[in-house]
Design an enzyme around this catalytic site. Structure first.
Site, PDB file in Angstrom:
ATOM      1  N   ASP A   7       0.955  -1.178   0.052  1.00 10.45           N
ATOM      2  CA  ASP A   7       0.009   0.089   0.154  1.00 10.45           C
ATOM      3  C   ASP A   7       1.009   1.350  -0.043  1.00 10.45           C
ATOM      4  OD1 ASP A   7      -2.376   1.646   0.053  1.00 10.45           O
ATOM      5  OD2 ASP A   7      -2.105   1.861   2.506  1.00 10.45           O
ATOM      6  N   GLU A  71      -1.595  -1.291  -4.837  1.00  4.29           N
ATOM      7  CA  GLU A  71      -2.746  -0.763  -5.205  1.00  4.29           C
ATOM      8  C   GLU A  71      -2.475  -0.092  -6.551  1.00  4.29           C
ATOM      9  OE1 GLU A  71      -5.584   2.000  -2.210  1.00  4.29           O
ATOM     10  OE2 GLU A  71      -3.577   2.709  -2.816  1.00  4.29           O
ATOM     11  N   ASP A 143      -2.379   1.026   7.339  1.00  3.90           N
ATOM     12  CA  ASP A 143      -1.639   1.147   5.970  1.00  3.90           C
ATOM     13  C   ASP A 143      -0.984  -0.234   6.001  1.00  3.90           C
ATOM     14  OD1 ASP A 143      -1.499   3.958   5.319  1.00  3.90           O
ATOM     15  OD2 ASP A 143      -0.719   3.958   7.476  1.00  3.90           O
TER      16      ASP A 143
END
Length: 174
Positions: A7, A71, A143
């Site tokens: 991430d 992502e 996160d």
């Protein structure tokens, strides 16, 4: 197989490492580790990108993942934030490719839907679902939870023949 979820962020980059073993109904997804690469917000932006690269190198060397799930970039309201995210993501992609990992990217809503059943799920709902799925007492940082969600979702995609045939995972052509 070891899968690393990333991430990316220009101040905090989350990572999650899982291992997938077995086949079909005997597939097992096991949590290995998760955490964050923390940058000092007062550091100049180029130095933060360097810190992401160095952190990624340590993680890649330690866990030796075969595949990385990251992502997909999204455009928010703030263009400057989107560009900074893009740079952080680029560093993570570069280090993953340099290490020889196969890289896949996923949209956030798709990952949320795959983990919780709802594309509009909150980050906290994703975190709670992951704690149950991976049999964890707690995931301390959102996160890291987001990164574990990417890795876990990717594991679902590659181990489920119906999802694999649908061709929805997007292999990033490096």
């Amino acid at each position: 197989m070891i899968i690393l979820g990333i991430d990316p962020g220009s101040r905090i980059t989350g990572f999650g490492v899982i291992q997938v073993s077995g086949h079909g109904a005997h597939t097992r997804i096991q949590h290995i580790n998760h955490g964050v690469i923390l940058m000092k917000p007062t550091d100049p932006f180029p130095l933060r990108m360097k810190e992401i690269g160095e952190g990624m190198q340590l993680i890649l060397r330690k866990y030796k993942p075969a595949q990385v799930a990251i992502e997909k970039i999204f455009l928010g309201r703030n263009a400057d934030s989107a560009f900074k995210l893009g740079h952080a993501r680029g560093v993570a992609l570069y280090e993953s490719a340099r290490f020889g990992c196969e890289v896949f990217e996923y949209a956030t809503r798709l990952v949320k839907k795959g983990i919780t059943g709802r594309g509009g799920a909150s980050k906290e709902e994703v975190q709670a679902s992951l704690e149950k799925l991976l049999n964890l007492k707690a995931i301390s940082r959102i996160d890291a939870s987001d990164a574990l969600a990417l890795a876990t979702f990717h594991a679902f995609r590659i181990t489920n023949p119906l999802l694999r045939k649908a061709g929805r995972s997007q292999n990033l052509d490096l």
